[in-house]
Design a protein around this motif. Sequence first.
Motif, PDB file in Angstrom:
ATOM      1  N   ASP A   9       0.830  -1.199   0.000  1.00  0.00           N
ATOM      2  CA  ASP A   9       0.000   0.000   0.000  1.00  0.00           C
ATOM      3  C   ASP A   9       0.870   1.256   0.000  1.00  0.00           C
ATOM      4  OD1 ASP A   9      -2.333   1.511   0.097  1.00  0.00           O
ATOM      5  OD2 ASP A   9      -3.097   0.548   1.910  1.00  0.00           O
ATOM      6  N   TRP A  10       0.247   2.388  -0.247  1.00  0.00           N
ATOM      7  CA  TRP A  10       0.906   3.685  -0.352  1.00  0.00           C
ATOM      8  C   TRP A  10       0.386   4.628   0.728  1.00  0.00           C
ATOM      9  CZ3 TRP A  10      -2.493   1.634  -4.027  1.00  0.00           C
ATOM     10  CH2 TRP A  10      -3.783   2.157  -4.000  1.00  0.00           C
ATOM     11  N   GLU A  11       1.184   5.616   1.110  1.00  0.00           N
ATOM     12  CA  GLU A  11       0.752   6.655   2.046  1.00  0.00           C
ATOM     13  C   GLU A  11       1.591   7.912   1.815  1.00  0.00           C
ATOM     14  OE1 GLU A  11       0.695   5.632   6.164  1.00  0.00           O
ATOM     15  OE2 GLU A  11      -0.410   3.756   5.883  1.00  0.00           O
ATOM     16  N   VAL A  12       1.012   8.950   1.252  1.00  0.00           N
ATOM     17  CA  VAL A  12       1.716  10.220   1.111  1.00  0.00           C
ATOM     18  C   VAL A  12       1.683  10.953   2.447  1.00  0.00           C
ATOM     19  CG1 VAL A  12      -0.371  11.399   0.228  1.00  0.00           C
ATOM     20  CG2 VAL A  12       1.897  12.370  -0.198  1.00  0.00           C
ATOM     21  N   GLU A  13       2.835  11.477   2.876  1.00  0.00           N
ATOM     22  CA  GLU A  13       2.906  12.086   4.202  1.00  0.00           C
ATOM     23  C   GLU A  13       3.861  13.285   4.230  1.00  0.00           C
ATOM     24  OE1 GLU A  13       3.198   9.491   7.496  1.00  0.00           O
ATOM     25  OE2 GLU A  13       2.089   7.847   6.514  1.00  0.00           O
ATOM     26  N   LEU A  14       3.548  14.206   5.116  1.00  0.00           N
ATOM     27  CA  LEU A  14       4.489  15.262   5.499  1.00  0.00           C
ATOM     28  C   LEU A  14       5.474  14.678   6.493  1.00  0.00           C
ATOM     29  CD1 LEU A  14       5.268  18.374   5.726  1.00  0.00           C
ATOM     30  CD2 LEU A  14       3.741  18.391   7.718  1.00  0.00           C
TER      31      LEU A  14
ATOM     32  N   GLN B  48      -5.077   9.743  -3.612  1.00  0.00           N
ATOM     33  CA  GLN B  48      -5.122  10.490  -2.359  1.00  0.00           C
ATOM     34  C   GLN B  48      -5.099  11.986  -2.632  1.00  0.00           C
ATOM     35  OE1 GLN B  48      -1.801   8.205  -0.102  1.00  0.00           O
ATOM     36  NE2 GLN B  48      -3.199   8.896   1.504  1.00  0.00           N
ATOM     37  N   THR B  49      -5.940  12.704  -1.932  1.00  0.00           N
ATOM     38  CA  THR B  49      -5.932  14.162  -1.922  1.00  0.00           C
ATOM     39  C   THR B  49      -6.235  14.599  -0.499  1.00  0.00           C
ATOM     40  OG1 THR B  49      -6.772  14.262  -4.190  1.00  0.00           O
ATOM     41  CG2 THR B  49      -6.932  16.268  -2.875  1.00  0.00           C
ATOM     42  N   GLY B  50      -5.416  15.473   0.045  1.00  0.00           N
ATOM     43  CA  GLY B  50      -5.668  15.916   1.410  1.00  0.00           C
ATOM     44  C   GLY B  50      -4.876  17.148   1.748  1.00  0.00           C
TER      45      GLY B  50
ATOM     46  N   GLN C 134       0.683  23.323   8.813  1.00  0.00           N
ATOM     47  CA  GLN C 134      -0.695  22.837   8.931  1.00  0.00           C
ATOM     48  C   GLN C 134      -1.581  23.325   7.787  1.00  0.00           C
ATOM     49  OE1 GLN C 134       0.824  20.819  11.914  1.00  0.00           O
ATOM     50  NE2 GLN C 134      -1.138  20.467  10.911  1.00  0.00           N
ATOM     51  N   ASP C 135      -0.950  23.670   6.672  1.00  0.00           N
ATOM     52  CA  ASP C 135      -1.693  24.030   5.461  1.00  0.00           C
ATOM     53  C   ASP C 135      -0.898  23.583   4.240  1.00  0.00           C
ATOM     54  OD1 ASP C 135      -3.580  25.025   3.723  1.00  0.00           O
ATOM     55  OD2 ASP C 135      -2.898  27.113   3.891  1.00  0.00           O
ATOM     56  N   VAL C 136      -0.646  22.285   4.169  1.00  0.00           N
ATOM     57  CA  VAL C 136       0.126  21.704   3.066  1.00  0.00           C
ATOM     58  C   VAL C 136      -0.760  20.726   2.307  1.00  0.00           C
ATOM     59  CG1 VAL C 136       2.137  20.310   2.422  1.00  0.00           C
ATOM     60  CG2 VAL C 136       2.300  21.952   4.313  1.00  0.00           C
ATOM     61  N   ASP C 137      -0.981  21.008   1.028  1.00  0.00           N
ATOM     62  CA  ASP C 137      -1.740  20.094   0.179  1.00  0.00           C
ATOM     63  C   ASP C 137      -0.894  18.877  -0.157  1.00  0.00           C
ATOM     64  OD1 ASP C 137      -4.089  21.680  -0.062  1.00  0.00           O
ATOM     65  OD2 ASP C 137      -3.082  22.943  -1.546  1.00  0.00           O
ATOM     66  N   LEU C 138      -1.506  17.694  -0.105  1.00  0.00           N
ATOM     67  CA  LEU C 138      -0.849  16.432  -0.406  1.00  0.00           C
ATOM     68  C   LEU C 138      -1.650  15.679  -1.469  1.00  0.00           C
ATOM     69  CD1 LEU C 138      -0.403  15.356   3.317  1.00  0.00           C
ATOM     70  CD2 LEU C 138       1.483  16.061   1.847  1.00  0.00           C
TER      71      LEU C 138
ATOM     72  N   VAL D 171      13.589  11.315  11.449  1.00  0.00           N
ATOM     73  CA  VAL D 171      12.516  11.636  10.503  1.00  0.00           C
ATOM     74  C   VAL D 171      11.197  11.150  11.086  1.00  0.00           C
ATOM     75  CG1 VAL D 171      11.588  11.232   8.187  1.00  0.00           C
ATOM     76  CG2 VAL D 171      14.053  11.521   8.512  1.00  0.00           C
ATOM     77  N   ILE D 172      10.188  12.015  11.056  1.00  0.00           N
ATOM     78  CA  ILE D 172       8.883  11.699  11.620  1.00  0.00           C
ATOM     79  C   ILE D 172       7.816  11.844  10.538  1.00  0.00           C
ATOM     80  CG2 ILE D 172       7.216  12.192  13.449  1.00  0.00           C
ATOM     81  CD1 ILE D 172       9.516  13.655  14.935  1.00  0.00           C
ATOM     82  N   PRO D 173       7.420  10.759   9.861  1.00  0.00           N
ATOM     83  CA  PRO D 173       6.253  10.821   8.979  1.00  0.00           C
ATOM     84  C   PRO D 173       5.005  11.024   9.843  1.00  0.00           C
ATOM     85  CG  PRO D 173       7.635   8.904   8.493  1.00  0.00           C
ATOM     86  CD  PRO D 173       8.075   9.446   9.828  1.00  0.00           C
ATOM     87  N   THR D 174       4.156  11.970   9.465  1.00  0.00           N
ATOM     88  CA  THR D 174       3.124  12.460  10.378  1.00  0.00           C
ATOM     89  C   THR D 174       1.727  11.916  10.103  1.00  0.00           C
ATOM     90  OG1 THR D 174       2.878  14.411   8.961  1.00  0.00           O
ATOM     91  CG2 THR D 174       4.376  14.590  10.852  1.00  0.00           C
ATOM     92  N   GLY D 175       1.613  10.888   9.280  1.00  0.00           N
ATOM     93  CA  GLY D 175       0.302  10.333   8.977  1.00  0.00           C
ATOM     94  C   GLY D 175      -0.151  10.694   7.577  1.00  0.00           C
ATOM     95  N   THR D 176      -1.208  10.032   7.133  1.00  0.00           N
ATOM     96  CA  THR D 176      -1.635  10.169   5.735  1.00  0.00           C
ATOM     97  C   THR D 176      -3.111  10.516   5.621  1.00  0.00           C
ATOM     98  OG1 THR D 176      -1.387   9.075   3.574  1.00  0.00           O
ATOM     99  CG2 THR D 176      -2.311   7.735   5.347  1.00  0.00           C
ATOM    100  N   PRO D 177      -3.489  11.278   4.612  1.00  0.00           N
ATOM    101  CA  PRO D 177      -4.901  11.580   4.380  1.00  0.00           C
ATOM    102  C   PRO D 177      -5.621  10.378   3.776  1.00  0.00           C
ATOM    103  CG  PRO D 177      -3.543  12.612   2.696  1.00  0.00           C
ATOM    104  CD  PRO D 177      -2.598  12.001   3.687  1.00  0.00           C
TER     105      PRO D 177
END
Length: 333
Positions: free
Chosen positions: A172-177, A259-261, A245-249, A288-294
């Motif tokens: 699976d995939w997860e785009v993250e900040l 994914q869009t979030g 806290q305003d980054v489009d992914l 490095v801290i991946p912060t979760g995915t939309p």
Amino acid sequence: MEKFLKKVGNDGRNRAHGGGERGFKEATGVWQGRAPQSAPFLQTTQQAEPMKLFRHGPAGAEKPGLIDASGTLRDLSGVVADIHPATLGRDSMARLAALDPTGLPAVPPGTRFGACVGGVGNVIGIGLNYADHAAEAGLKPPGQPIVFNKHSGAICGPNDDVWLPPGAQKLDWEVELGIVIGRRAFHVSEDDALDFVAGFCLVNDVSERAYQMELEGQWAKGKSYPTHCPVGPWLVTPDELGDPQDVDLWLDVNGERRQTGNTRTMIFGVKSIVSYLSRFMALQPGDVIPTGTPPGVGMGHKPPVYLKAGDVVTLGARGLGEQRQVVVASPAG
């Protein structure tokens, strides 16, 4: 970066290396005192600029670089040995930001991008951290951050192939900040948390869901296979990114949007995550801290959709660049 520099002062020097010119030399292996006459690019500008840093070259032999104001990729290997924990401190980063990069060599077109930070000691993931992702999964939003580890050996470049483990059927995939820690953070407040952040990056938290969810034990087994943590292409300083806290992914698979979030729907924001983690561990430079995915992960589709060999994953985020991976069979067979 101007606001960042105002905070540096004498108290902001990298004390682990003695601070000042001497500290920068010990941390990076480069200059002490005045810049040498043979390297005019080491002269600093009068005002430091926000930065996008990167690493380039063959896997395992990456060199540091930065993007100048014109968008040209510049090689930093004559200035610092690498973009790694020793160069992420406030003093070192401030000196890099103050460089005039126009005399630095340009990076040849087509050069491979490595992970944007090297020497990573820990990858500390945050799970189920978007309200809309929790709703997609049919789960109650957590009352505190869900913390898990990815092995640092999973890190790879942003455009490297992703390996499909032998027999895996639920990749699976997860785009993250991603957050990159700049200096040791231990019991820090939310108000001070961003002072410990060197920058932000794009992360694909590739996950094998059967390993993660169907085997006994912790999530790490489903998160840690080699190539399952593409990082980069850029390490972007906080002032360059703006509001985290305003980054489009977004993320596409084979050209189809999956994914869009936006990070505004995080349950726990960047400041909260750094402060929370620092209660239980001493975060180190380079962590490095991946912060979760939309929403939109393969597991969340009905029926679920998973990656197979030959699939192409592209992803990006506002201000953090883009990644592209092709899924290939693991060389392990």
